[in-house]
Design a protein around this motif. Structure first.
Motif, PDB file in Angstrom:
ATOM      1  N   ALA A   1      10.837   0.233  -8.086  1.00  0.00           N
ATOM      2  CA  ALA A   1      10.064   1.455  -7.887  1.00  0.00           C
ATOM      3  C   ALA A   1      10.164   1.849  -6.426  1.00  0.00           C
ATOM      4  N   THR A   2      10.292   3.149  -6.185  1.00  0.00           N
ATOM      5  CA  THR A   2      10.343   3.677  -4.825  1.00  0.00           C
ATOM      6  C   THR A   2       9.320   4.794  -4.689  1.00  0.00           C
ATOM      7  N   THR A   3       8.578   4.760  -3.593  1.00  0.00           N
ATOM      8  CA  THR A   3       7.562   5.773  -3.327  1.00  0.00           C
ATOM      9  C   THR A   3       7.727   6.248  -1.892  1.00  0.00           C
ATOM     10  N   THR A   4       7.699   7.557  -1.683  1.00  0.00           N
ATOM     11  CA  THR A   4       7.755   8.136  -0.346  1.00  0.00           C
ATOM     12  C   THR A   4       6.422   8.807  -0.051  1.00  0.00           C
ATOM     13  N   LEU A   5       5.840   8.468   1.095  1.00  0.00           N
ATOM     14  CA  LEU A   5       4.509   8.958   1.460  1.00  0.00           C
ATOM     15  C   LEU A   5       4.538   9.544   2.863  1.00  0.00           C
ATOM     16  N   ASN A   6       4.048  10.754   3.014  1.00  0.00           N
ATOM     17  CA  ASN A   6       3.934  11.385   4.324  1.00  0.00           C
ATOM     18  C   ASN A   6       2.527  11.120   4.844  1.00  0.00           C
ATOM     19  N   ILE A   7       2.402  10.084   5.667  1.00  0.00           N
ATOM     20  CA  ILE A   7       1.099   9.634   6.147  1.00  0.00           C
ATOM     21  C   ILE A   7       0.921  10.156   7.563  1.00  0.00           C
ATOM     22  N   THR A   8       0.343  11.329   7.691  1.00  0.00           N
ATOM     23  CA  THR A   8       0.185  11.960   9.000  1.00  0.00           C
ATOM     24  C   THR A   8      -1.032  11.389   9.724  1.00  0.00           C
ATOM     25  N   GLY A   9      -0.942  11.377  11.052  1.00  0.00           N
ATOM     26  CA  GLY A   9      -2.085  10.986  11.866  1.00  0.00           C
ATOM     27  C   GLY A   9      -2.433   9.512  11.831  1.00  0.00           C
ATOM     28  N   SER A  10      -1.505   8.645  11.429  1.00  0.00           N
ATOM     29  CA  SER A  10      -1.803   7.216  11.324  1.00  0.00           C
ATOM     30  C   SER A  10      -0.839   6.390  12.158  1.00  0.00           C
ATOM     31  N   THR A  11      -1.387   5.542  13.009  1.00  0.00           N
ATOM     32  CA  THR A  11      -0.624   4.531  13.724  1.00  0.00           C
ATOM     33  C   THR A  11      -0.974   3.193  13.115  1.00  0.00           C
ATOM     34  N   MET A  12      -0.039   2.577  12.426  1.00  0.00           N
ATOM     35  CA  MET A  12      -0.300   1.311  11.735  1.00  0.00           C
ATOM     36  C   MET A  12      -0.334   0.177  12.763  1.00  0.00           C
ATOM     37  N   ASN A  13      -1.524  -0.359  13.008  1.00  0.00           N
ATOM     38  CA  ASN A  13      -1.662  -1.381  14.044  1.00  0.00           C
ATOM     39  C   ASN A  13      -2.154  -2.730  13.525  1.00  0.00           C
ATOM     40  N   ARG A  14      -2.240  -2.878  12.216  1.00  0.00           N
ATOM     41  CA  ARG A  14      -2.642  -4.161  11.643  1.00  0.00           C
ATOM     42  C   ARG A  14      -1.804  -4.442  10.405  1.00  0.00           C
ATOM     43  N   ALA A  15      -1.207  -5.636  10.345  1.00  0.00           N
ATOM     44  CA  ALA A  15      -0.485  -6.107   9.164  1.00  0.00           C
ATOM     45  C   ALA A  15      -1.402  -7.087   8.441  1.00  0.00           C
ATOM     46  N   ILE A  16      -1.620  -6.834   7.134  1.00  0.00           N
ATOM     47  CA  ILE A  16      -2.628  -7.588   6.397  1.00  0.00           C
ATOM     48  C   ILE A  16      -2.042  -8.119   5.098  1.00  0.00           C
ATOM     49  N   PHE A  17      -2.386  -9.362   4.773  1.00  0.00           N
ATOM     50  CA  PHE A  17      -2.099  -9.968   3.476  1.00  0.00           C
ATOM     51  C   PHE A  17      -3.460 -10.316   2.888  1.00  0.00           C
ATOM     52  N   ALA A  18      -3.841  -9.630   1.796  1.00  0.00           N
ATOM     53  CA  ALA A  18      -5.236  -9.658   1.363  1.00  0.00           C
ATOM     54  C   ALA A  18      -5.400  -9.995  -0.115  1.00  0.00           C
ATOM     55  N   ALA A  19      -6.471 -10.722  -0.392  1.00  0.00           N
ATOM     56  CA  ALA A  19      -7.037 -10.800  -1.737  1.00  0.00           C
ATOM     57  C   ALA A  19      -8.370 -10.070  -1.647  1.00  0.00           C
ATOM     58  N   GLU A  20      -8.485  -8.985  -2.386  1.00  0.00           N
ATOM     59  CA  GLU A  20      -9.663  -8.109  -2.369  1.00  0.00           C
ATOM     60  C   GLU A  20     -10.312  -8.220  -3.750  1.00  0.00           C
ATOM     61  N   LEU A  21     -11.443  -8.907  -3.828  1.00  0.00           N
ATOM     62  CA  LEU A  21     -11.982  -9.334  -5.116  1.00  0.00           C
ATOM     63  C   LEU A  21     -13.404  -8.811  -5.319  1.00  0.00           C
ATOM     64  N   THR A  22     -13.587  -8.046  -6.395  1.00  0.00           N
ATOM     65  CA  THR A  22     -14.896  -7.511  -6.752  1.00  0.00           C
ATOM     66  C   THR A  22     -15.355  -8.129  -8.062  1.00  0.00           C
ATOM     67  N   ASN A  23     -16.486  -8.815  -8.015  1.00  0.00           N
ATOM     68  CA  ASN A  23     -17.063  -9.470  -9.201  1.00  0.00           C
ATOM     69  C   ASN A  23     -16.115 -10.479  -9.831  1.00  0.00           C
ATOM     70  N   VAL A  24     -15.317 -11.125  -8.998  1.00  0.00           N
ATOM     71  CA  VAL A  24     -14.439 -12.201  -9.467  1.00  0.00           C
ATOM     72  C   VAL A  24     -14.281 -13.194  -8.322  1.00  0.00           C
ATOM     73  N   PRO A  25     -14.438 -14.498  -8.591  1.00  0.00           N
ATOM     74  CA  PRO A  25     -14.264 -15.483  -7.518  1.00  0.00           C
ATOM     75  C   PRO A  25     -12.797 -15.696  -7.198  1.00  0.00           C
ATOM     76  N   PHE A  26     -12.532 -16.204  -6.020  1.00  0.00           N
ATOM     77  CA  PHE A  26     -11.165 -16.566  -5.649  1.00  0.00           C
ATOM     78  C   PHE A  26     -10.905 -17.963  -6.234  1.00  0.00           C
ATOM     79  N   ASN A  27     -10.696 -17.993  -7.547  1.00  0.00           N
ATOM     80  CA  ASN A  27     -10.484 -19.255  -8.267  1.00  0.00           C
ATOM     81  C   ASN A  27      -9.090 -19.316  -8.886  1.00  0.00           C
ATOM     82  N   PHE A  28      -8.170 -18.551  -8.309  1.00  0.00           N
ATOM     83  CA  PHE A  28      -6.802 -18.491  -8.818  1.00  0.00           C
ATOM     84  C   PHE A  28      -5.847 -18.630  -7.641  1.00  0.00           C
ATOM     85  N   GLY A  29      -4.586 -18.650  -7.920  1.00  0.00           N
ATOM     86  CA  GLY A  29      -3.597 -18.778  -6.854  1.00  0.00           C
ATOM     87  C   GLY A  29      -2.838 -20.085  -6.974  1.00  0.00           C
ATOM     88  N   PRO A  30      -2.141 -20.491  -5.922  1.00  0.00           N
ATOM     89  CA  PRO A  30      -2.112 -19.843  -4.621  1.00  0.00           C
ATOM     90  C   PRO A  30      -1.342 -18.532  -4.628  1.00  0.00           C
TER      91      PRO A  30
END
Length: 203
Positions: A122-151
């Motif tokens: 899959a390829t996606t092209t996005l015109n993201i104006t006004g943004s300077t990307m200054n943080r690289a993040i690797f995230a698990a974002e979990l709502t109503n679920v524990p971090f009980n899986f992985g790694p």
């Protein structure tokens, strides 16, 4: 610093409900590209909303390759959450154990995002104006679920900035009380190459 990171990330969640965050992060003046391979983890045993993603964040939003497990199966797709508000990009279903190659690259404000795994792409092209990307993040974002899986495992990661990687490649931050490891972080020019990132279950 941790309070700032928590506030910044809380503004960028894909859900309006509060999420628990488990991250590994790098900061630089401006990131211009990131790529790597994600090994898809097993799904959480509980319900809720699990998102797992690598991404690049600015003060206006976050560019993400989101592994979405809300339906009980994993789907991965690229998109930008923030300002400007942009339609979500393309993606496909994946299974635990699959390796997904992801890449973000920029030309001015235009970002090209690619995903590939087991003959799917899959390829996606996005015109993201006004943004300077200054943080690289690797995230698990979990709502109503524990971090009980992985790694959650990433390999062959390359992060490119406008500044020398020697000034930021060896400095990681994180959110969440959990075990993680970063192996083989090497700076060369403006590129930080990371052999492996592993985010382990918090329970």
């Amino acid at each position: 610093m941790l309070a700032f990171l928590t506030l910044a990330l809380s503004l960028l969640v894909l859900s309006v409900r509060a999420a628990n965050w488990y991250t590994v992060e790098w900061e630089a003046t401006q990131f211009t590209a990131m790529s790597g391979d994600m090994i898809v983890p097993k799904l959480p045993q509980a319900g809720g909303t699990p998102y797992v993603w690598p991404g690049l964040q600015s003060g206006n939003g976050v560019l993400q390759a989101v592994l979405d497990g809300r339906s009980g199966t994993w789907w991965i797709g690229d998109g930008f959450y923030g300002t400007p508000s942009l339609p979500w990009g393309n993606g496909f279903n994946v299974n635990p154990g699959d390796a997904v190659h992801f890449a973000f690259s920029s030309s001015g404000s235009v970002w090209t995002c690619t995903l590939s795994s087991n003959g799917k792409s899959a390829t996606t092209t996005l015109n993201i104006t006004g943004s300077t990307m200054n943080r690289a993040i690797f995230a698990a974002e979990l709502t109503n679920v524990p971090f009980n899986f992985g790694p959650i495992t990433y390999t062959n990661v390359k992060i490119t900035a406008t500044t020398a990687a020697s000034s930021w490649c060896g400095k990681t931050a994180h959110l969440g009380a959990y075990n993680y490891s970063v192996t083989g972080a090497t700076a060369s020019g403006n590129v930080c190459s990371i052999a492996k990132i592993v985010q382990n279950s918090a329970v």
